[in-house]
Write a protein that holds these residues in place. Structure first.
Motif, PDB file in Angstrom:
ATOM      1  N   THR A 140       0.793  -1.231   0.000  1.00 25.04           N
ATOM      2  CA  THR A 140       0.000   0.000   0.000  1.00 25.04           C
ATOM      3  C   THR A 140       0.829   1.286   0.000  1.00 25.04           C
ATOM      4  OG1 THR A 140      -0.148  -0.138   2.407  1.00 25.04           O
ATOM      5  CG2 THR A 140      -1.975  -1.052   1.154  1.00 25.04           C
ATOM      6  N   GLY A 161      -0.274   7.037   0.039  1.00 26.91           N
ATOM      7  CA  GLY A 161       0.440   5.806   0.354  1.00 26.91           C
ATOM      8  C   GLY A 161       0.837   5.643   1.808  1.00 26.91           C
ATOM      9  N   LEU A 205      -2.352   5.117   3.925  1.00 24.90           N
ATOM     10  CA  LEU A 205      -2.931   3.800   3.649  1.00 24.90           C
ATOM     11  C   LEU A 205      -2.067   2.682   4.222  1.00 24.90           C
ATOM     12  CD1 LEU A 205      -4.103   4.224  -0.068  1.00 24.90           C
ATOM     13  CD2 LEU A 205      -5.534   4.121   1.984  1.00 24.90           C
ATOM     14  N   ALA A 206      -0.759   2.842   4.102  1.00 26.90           N
ATOM     15  CA  ALA A 206       0.159   1.828   4.616  1.00 26.90           C
ATOM     16  C   ALA A 206       0.044   1.709   6.135  1.00 26.90           C
ATOM     17  CB  ALA A 206       1.591   2.157   4.206  1.00 26.90           C
ATOM     18  N   ALA A 253      -3.167  -0.047   6.890  1.00 24.42           N
ATOM     19  CA  ALA A 253      -3.033  -1.471   6.566  1.00 24.42           C
ATOM     20  C   ALA A 253      -2.225  -2.200   7.641  1.00 24.42           C
ATOM     21  CB  ALA A 253      -2.374  -1.642   5.198  1.00 24.42           C
TER      22      ALA A 253
END
Length: 116
Positions: free
Chosen positions: A52, A59, A62-63, A66
């Motif tokens: 991600t 990014g 989102l990372a 995640a």
């Protein structure tokens, strides 16, 4: 061949450090006593991060989501608990790396714990 073995050893050491940081955190927050579970969590969290983090602009956010999702999936307690485990794991990884790198001069990182 020597560089491949060296890279593999560095990866395993970094994974064990990341797993240790998650283990220490999960032990403090949810009283879980399985180090191997933490190592798998670190590995899966690193994969989630890698899948991600490349997204432009969003990014890193989102990372992080995640990575916390992986912790939430692997440990009891919900999103708040997972975020707390992640934060404490990050702090624990920094302390572990500071000690290892300062005392032993290893120069390793913590695989599976972002930013450490």
């Amino acid at each position: 061949m020597v560089s491949v073995i060296g890279s593999l050893v560095a990866f395993v050491v970094a994974l064990l450090i990341g797993g240790l940081a998650i283990f220490v955190s999960a032990r403090l927050i949810v009283d879980v006593e399985d180090y191997s579970h933490a190592i798998v969590t670190a590995f899966l969290g690193a994969i989630a991060w890698a899948l991600t983090s490349w997204v432009p602009l969003l990014g890193p956010i989102l990372a992080l989501i995640a990575w916390v999702w992986v912790i939430n999936w692997r440990y009891p307690g919900g999103w708040g608990t997972a975020a707390a485990i992640g934060f404490i794991a990050w702090l624990a990884a920094l302390v572990i790396l500071l000690v290892l790198n300062a005392v032993l001069g290893l120069g390793v990182g913590a695989f599976g714990v972002p930013g450490a």
